[in-house]
Design a protein around this motif. Sequence first.
Motif: not given
Ligand code: 2NL
Length: 362
Positions: A209-213, A250-255, A175-177, A311-316, A138-140, A296-298, A288-291
């Motif tokens: 531990h991670q947190i995504e938004g 670059y992340f597969p799930f963001t563009e 979780v977000q999917i 938009f989404a982001f993630g970090t440790g 689901a996350l491409n 495709k994920v939507i 942070l990683g984000s995008g």
């Molecule tokens: C990182 C980068 C990222 C996301 C997480 C995400 C989730 C959904 C859709 C699209 Cl459901 N994106 N999450 C996006 C970009 C970066 O994490 O460095 N994490 C430790």
Amino acid sequence: MPDIDQVLAEIGQAETLDAVEVLRVQLLGKQGSISGLLKTLGKMTPEERTLEGPKIHALREGVTEALASRKATLESAALEARLAAETIDLTLPAPDAPRGSVHPIAQVMDELAEVFADLGFAVATGPEIEDDWHNFTALNMPESHPARAMHDTFYFPDRNEAGREMLLRTHTSPVQIRAMIAQGAPLRIIAPGRVYRSDSDATHTPMFHQIEGLVIDKGIHLGHLKWTLETFLKAFFERDDVVLRLRPSYFPFTEPSVEVDVGYTLINGKRVIGGSGDAAGGGWMEVLGSGMVNRKVIAAGGLDPDEWQGFAFGTGVDRLAMLKYGMDDLRAFFDGDARWLSHYGFAALDVPTLSGGVGTPA
Ligand code: 2NL
């Protein structure tokens, strides 16, 4: 017939409770002398009985009373003696009660939830044991994606009922999917929690531990992402001078995908967040990683990407905790050493609050 005065005197002189008991058995016990006298009544003529009966009964009553009274006297004397001997010093300090503390990761997770709650984000949770569709497809991340490799991900030997491979989630994205599918849009959530990767060295533990938004709405663009992350980082680090640097990534799930650095300055050899990383003695640190969520994920979340953007982001969380509270060894987080916890732990009642508020102008 024993002399009543002599018997009563003897009882009155008994020095201990044991001595009273010995006398009771001698006088009133089954084989006792007074019990013996009572038995003789049965063999007497009515005349004798009329004469002797009252005397014997009076003797028994007098002795019974005397025994009880001597017993009470001795007992209260013993209590008085104890009360006189035992003392409690009410001025002594009470012994320290052992008190636990809140682990820095739990504290930081609470702080993050607090900051994002102020921005209108709800907390979403989901299973740590996932299937490969929610965690990867689901996350491409197709079958061929390298992150799916056995040496990065913990797989279970058996597939689930739907024939999907089962694994320990490698990020909280699934979780977000699940939230997109269950709640639809618009959506504003954070997903904090434990994640697992087959990795172990000085800076990596197999569980971390991670947190995504995730924000999904109409007309969402990079400007919303930048403002949200800047506001979040200023509130979290409790500094108004946090400077962000966005780098293409670059992340597969963001563009497009964006990596976010914050500027720091070295103070006494320690990195302190704040100011431009280009300033003398400073540097940039990736936090942070984000995008923008990949179309495709939507669609995998059951939404029409022509109608909804996000938009989404993630970090440790562990790294954020180390940065904010100055620990230098990640492995100590999970050693369970009570000395480390008493130093770095937080008081249970020290609930994080945003006294300054989020988004207040500097
Ligand atoms: C990182 C980068 C990222 C996301 C997480 C995400 C989730 C959904 C859709 C699209 Cl459901 N994106 N999450 C996006 C970009 C970066 O994490 O460095 N994490 C430790």
